[in-house]
Design a protein around this motif. Structure first.
Motif, PDB file in Angstrom:
ATOM      1  N   ASN A 203       0.728  -1.184  -0.135  1.00  0.00           N
ATOM      2  CA  ASN A 203       0.044  -0.324   0.088  1.00  0.00           C
ATOM      3  C   ASN A 203       0.820   1.767  -0.133  1.00  0.00           C
ATOM      4  OD1 ASN A 203      -2.916   1.209  -0.053  1.00  0.00           O
ATOM      5  ND2 ASN A 203      -2.144   1.964   2.222  1.00  0.00           N
ATOM      6  N   PHE A 204       1.777   1.458   0.553  1.00  0.00           N
ATOM      7  CA  PHE A 204       2.867   2.291   0.925  1.00  0.00           C
ATOM      8  C   PHE A 204       3.272   2.829  -0.035  1.00  0.00           C
ATOM      9  CE2 PHE A 204       6.971   4.699   2.208  1.00  0.00           C
ATOM     10  CZ  PHE A 204       6.236   5.447   3.292  1.00  0.00           C
ATOM     11  N   VAL A 205       4.366   1.689  -1.520  1.00  0.00           N
ATOM     12  CA  VAL A 205       4.619   1.780  -2.406  1.00  0.00           C
ATOM     13  C   VAL A 205       3.778   2.190  -4.066  1.00  0.00           C
ATOM     14  CG1 VAL A 205       5.291   0.425  -4.439  1.00  0.00           C
ATOM     15  CG2 VAL A 205       6.355   0.150  -2.446  1.00  0.00           C
ATOM     16  N   LYS A 206       2.349   2.020  -3.167  1.00  0.00           N
ATOM     17  CA  LYS A 206       1.526   2.629  -4.211  1.00  0.00           C
ATOM     18  C   LYS A 206       0.796   4.182  -4.165  1.00  0.00           C
ATOM     19  CE  LYS A 206      -0.784  -2.083  -4.831  1.00  0.00           C
ATOM     20  NZ  LYS A 206      -2.402  -3.006  -4.058  1.00  0.00           N
ATOM     21  N   THR A 207       1.220   4.581  -2.895  1.00  0.00           N
ATOM     22  CA  THR A 207       0.322   5.512  -2.405  1.00  0.00           C
ATOM     23  C   THR A 207       1.617   6.557  -1.795  1.00  0.00           C
ATOM     24  OG1 THR A 207       0.354   4.891  -0.095  1.00  0.00           O
ATOM     25  CG2 THR A 207      -1.856   4.158  -2.435  1.00  0.00           C
ATOM     26  N   ASN A 208       2.452   6.552  -1.971  1.00  0.00           N
ATOM     27  CA  ASN A 208       3.298   7.707  -1.750  1.00  0.00           C
ATOM     28  C   ASN A 208       4.573   7.863  -2.732  1.00  0.00           C
ATOM     29  OD1 ASN A 208       5.595   8.570  -0.264  1.00  0.00           O
ATOM     30  ND2 ASN A 208       5.038   7.819   1.146  1.00  0.00           N
ATOM     31  N   PRO A 209       4.274   9.332  -3.341  1.00  0.00           N
ATOM     32  CA  PRO A 209       5.016  10.017  -4.192  1.00  0.00           C
ATOM     33  C   PRO A 209       6.692   9.500  -3.967  1.00  0.00           C
ATOM     34  CG  PRO A 209       3.625  11.350  -2.816  1.00  0.00           C
ATOM     35  CD  PRO A 209       3.621  10.384  -2.032  1.00  0.00           C
ATOM     36  N   ASN A 210       6.955   9.813  -2.507  1.00  0.00           N
ATOM     37  CA  ASN A 210       8.467   9.615  -2.557  1.00  0.00           C
ATOM     38  C   ASN A 210       9.179   7.669  -2.528  1.00  0.00           C
ATOM     39  OD1 ASN A 210       8.685  11.972  -1.474  1.00  0.00           O
ATOM     40  ND2 ASN A 210       7.778  11.554   0.694  1.00  0.00           N
ATOM     41  N   MET A 211       7.732   6.999  -2.862  1.00  0.00           N
ATOM     42  CA  MET A 211       8.080   5.490  -3.085  1.00  0.00           C
ATOM     43  C   MET A 211       8.419   5.801  -4.888  1.00  0.00           C
ATOM     44  SD  MET A 211       9.196   4.338  -0.771  1.00  0.00           S
ATOM     45  CE  MET A 211       9.706   2.806  -0.905  1.00  0.00           C
ATOM     46  N   SER A 212       7.886   6.287  -5.954  1.00  0.00           N
ATOM     47  CA  SER A 212       7.756   6.539  -7.203  1.00  0.00           C
ATOM     48  C   SER A 212       9.021   5.283  -8.098  1.00  0.00           C
ATOM     49  CB  SER A 212       7.469   7.649  -7.433  1.00  0.00           C
ATOM     50  OG  SER A 212       8.560   9.009  -7.137  1.00  0.00           O
ATOM     51  N   TYR A 213      10.158   6.034  -7.663  1.00  0.00           N
ATOM     52  CA  TYR A 213      11.029   5.348  -7.978  1.00  0.00           C
ATOM     53  C   TYR A 213      11.102   3.376  -8.118  1.00  0.00           C
ATOM     54  CZ  TYR A 213      13.481   3.982  -3.610  1.00  0.00           C
ATOM     55  OH  TYR A 213      13.799   3.457  -2.576  1.00  0.00           O
ATOM     56  N   ILE A 214       9.939   3.044  -6.587  1.00  0.00           N
ATOM     57  CA  ILE A 214      10.623   1.868  -6.832  1.00  0.00           C
ATOM     58  C   ILE A 214       9.355   1.111  -8.179  1.00  0.00           C
ATOM     59  CG2 ILE A 214       9.121   0.212  -6.012  1.00  0.00           C
ATOM     60  CD1 ILE A 214      12.035   1.034  -4.621  1.00  0.00           C
ATOM     61  N   LYS A 215       8.277   1.658  -8.622  1.00  0.00           N
ATOM     62  CA  LYS A 215       6.957   1.987  -9.345  1.00  0.00           C
ATOM     63  C   LYS A 215       8.085   1.932 -10.909  1.00  0.00           C
ATOM     64  CE  LYS A 215       3.904   3.710  -7.325  1.00  0.00           C
ATOM     65  NZ  LYS A 215       2.516   4.262  -7.863  1.00  0.00           N
ATOM     66  N   GLN A 216       9.195   3.388 -10.990  1.00  0.00           N
ATOM     67  CA  GLN A 216       9.835   3.717 -12.178  1.00  0.00           C
ATOM     68  C   GLN A 216      10.691   2.657 -13.169  1.00  0.00           C
ATOM     69  OE1 GLN A 216      11.630   7.032 -12.238  1.00  0.00           O
ATOM     70  NE2 GLN A 216      12.059   6.675 -13.704  1.00  0.00           N
ATOM     71  N   PHE A 217      10.889   2.152 -11.580  1.00  0.00           N
ATOM     72  CA  PHE A 217      12.262   1.673 -12.323  1.00  0.00           C
ATOM     73  C   PHE A 217      11.978  -0.649 -12.181  1.00  0.00           C
ATOM     74  CE2 PHE A 217      14.904   5.071 -10.841  1.00  0.00           C
ATOM     75  CZ  PHE A 217      15.178   5.261 -12.247  1.00  0.00           C
ATOM     76  N   ASN A 218      10.455  -0.526 -11.755  1.00  0.00           N
ATOM     77  CA  ASN A 218      10.033  -1.875 -11.548  1.00  0.00           C
ATOM     78  C   ASN A 218      10.982  -3.242 -10.644  1.00  0.00           C
ATOM     79  OD1 ASN A 218       7.620  -1.719 -12.683  1.00  0.00           O
ATOM     80  ND2 ASN A 218       8.905  -1.946 -14.665  1.00  0.00           N
ATOM     81  N   LEU A 219      10.664  -2.349  -9.528  1.00  0.00           N
ATOM     82  CA  LEU A 219      12.348  -2.861  -8.492  1.00  0.00           C
ATOM     83  C   LEU A 219      11.606  -4.129  -7.661  1.00  0.00           C
ATOM     84  CD1 LEU A 219      14.541  -0.032  -7.222  1.00  0.00           C
ATOM     85  CD2 LEU A 219      14.250  -1.092  -9.027  1.00  0.00           C
ATOM     86  N   ARG A 220      12.008  -4.967  -6.941  1.00  0.00           N
ATOM     87  CA  ARG A 220      12.067  -5.938  -5.640  1.00  0.00           C
ATOM     88  C   ARG A 220      12.424  -4.781  -4.302  1.00  0.00           C
ATOM     89  NH1 ARG A 220      11.756 -11.085  -4.642  1.00  0.00           N
ATOM     90  NH2 ARG A 220      12.488 -11.580  -2.268  1.00  0.00           N
ATOM     91  N   LEU A 221      10.924  -4.643  -3.786  1.00  0.00           N
ATOM     92  CA  LEU A 221      12.168  -3.997  -2.332  1.00  0.00           C
ATOM     93  C   LEU A 221      11.613  -5.266  -1.530  1.00  0.00           C
ATOM     94  CD1 LEU A 221      12.799  -1.211  -1.439  1.00  0.00           C
ATOM     95  CD2 LEU A 221      10.010  -1.535  -0.438  1.00  0.00           C
ATOM     96  N   ASP A 222      12.851  -5.193  -0.377  1.00  0.00           N
ATOM     97  CA  ASP A 222      13.285  -6.036   0.845  1.00  0.00           C
ATOM     98  C   ASP A 222      13.606  -5.310   1.594  1.00  0.00           C
ATOM     99  OD1 ASP A 222      13.410  -8.565  -0.942  1.00  0.00           O
ATOM    100  OD2 ASP A 222      15.042  -7.996  -1.969  1.00  0.00           O
ATOM    101  N   TYR A 223      12.493  -5.617   3.322  1.00  0.00           N
ATOM    102  CA  TYR A 223      13.322  -5.082   4.258  1.00  0.00           C
ATOM    103  C   TYR A 223      13.885  -6.691   4.992  1.00  0.00           C
ATOM    104  CZ  TYR A 223      10.420  -1.205   4.246  1.00  0.00           C
ATOM    105  OH  TYR A 223       9.853   0.015   2.858  1.00  0.00           O
ATOM    106  N   ASN A 224      14.497  -6.498   5.239  1.00  0.00           N
ATOM    107  CA  ASN A 224      16.133  -7.695   6.115  1.00  0.00           C
ATOM    108  C   ASN A 224      15.445  -7.218   7.596  1.00  0.00           C
ATOM    109  OD1 ASN A 224      15.999  -8.688   3.618  1.00  0.00           O
ATOM    110  ND2 ASN A 224      17.757  -7.343   3.321  1.00  0.00           N
ATOM    111  N   TYR A 225      15.241  -7.976   8.079  1.00  0.00           N
ATOM    112  CA  TYR A 225      15.206  -7.733  10.109  1.00  0.00           C
ATOM    113  C   TYR A 225      16.414  -8.667  10.505  1.00  0.00           C
ATOM    114  CZ  TYR A 225      11.040  -4.965   8.588  1.00  0.00           C
ATOM    115  OH  TYR A 225      10.804  -4.309   8.343  1.00  0.00           O
ATOM    116  N   SER A 226      16.746  -7.873  11.454  1.00  0.00           N
ATOM    117  CA  SER A 226      17.995  -9.336  12.209  1.00  0.00           C
ATOM    118  C   SER A 226      17.676  -8.204  13.928  1.00  0.00           C
ATOM    119  CB  SER A 226      19.491  -8.530  12.048  1.00  0.00           C
ATOM    120  OG  SER A 226      20.052  -8.914  11.044  1.00  0.00           O
ATOM    121  N   ASP A 227      18.392  -9.428  14.616  1.00  0.00           N
ATOM    122  CA  ASP A 227      18.203  -8.702  16.126  1.00  0.00           C
ATOM    123  C   ASP A 227      19.179  -7.772  16.682  1.00  0.00           C
ATOM    124  OD1 ASP A 227      20.439 -11.096  16.770  1.00  0.00           O
ATOM    125  OD2 ASP A 227      18.345 -12.519  18.220  1.00  0.00           O
ATOM    126  N   LYS A 228      18.618  -7.471  18.061  1.00  0.00           N
ATOM    127  CA  LYS A 228      20.710  -6.856  18.029  1.00  0.00           C
ATOM    128  C   LYS A 228      21.612  -7.233  18.514  1.00  0.00           C
ATOM    129  CE  LYS A 228      19.439  -8.271  23.161  1.00  0.00           C
ATOM    130  NZ  LYS A 228      18.818  -6.926  24.396  1.00  0.00           N
TER     131      LYS A 228
END
Length: 143
Positions: free
Chosen positions: A101-126
């Motif tokens: 939803n964020f990628v679809k609606t936030n203009p600051n994420m337009s580059y994700i759509k423009q370049f047809n990118l995969r977006l990965d959020y990687n999480y590690s613990d402390k």
């Protein structure tokens, strides 16, 4: 734990997507310029990293490879051993919906759509033990 993870997800997405310079800078690049633009993104974000997004989450760096952007986070007050498989699954499902939803609606994420990118959020613990990756692809965020 689920309520805390949901709030955390929202804070992470809001903090990472609010980069008005990237929208302005993106306009200087064409669809064929992903390699150049990816260097700009990496340099811009990584110059600020590590960056605390909230009291729980640190953005360590981002990495752009091929047609993807990976945001690497540390949950600074979390131990993987304290999370159940259910907690992690709930986090992934909730995060994926919010990311799309964020990628679809936030203009600051337009580059994700423009370049047809995969977006990965990687999480590690402390302790830098990997927890999970949450991803979204053009097929998911363009629907």
């Amino acid at each position: 734990m689920k309520k805390g993870l949901t709030i955390l997800v929202f804070l992470i997405i809001a903090a990472c997507g609010d980069n008005s310079n990237s929208v302005e800078q993106k306009n200087n690049y064409t669809n064929d310029d992903w390699e150049k633009y990816s260097m700009y993104i990496q340099n811009t974000f990584n110059a600020k990293c590590p960056m605390m997004l909230d009291k729980e989450t640190r953005l360590d760096n981002i990495v752009c490879l091929d047609k993807s952007v990976a945001y690497n986070y540390t949950l600074v007050n979390t131990l993987k051993s304290n999370l159940t498989d259910e907690d992690i699954l709930y986090f992934k499902i909730t995060q994926a919906k919010l990311m799309n939803n964020f990628v679809k609606t936030n203009p600051n994420m337009s580059y994700i759509k423009q370049f047809n990118l995969r977006l990965d959020y990687n999480y590690s613990d402390k302790d830098q033990k990997f927890i999970t990756t949450v991803s979204t692809t053009p097929k998911e965020y363009n629907n």
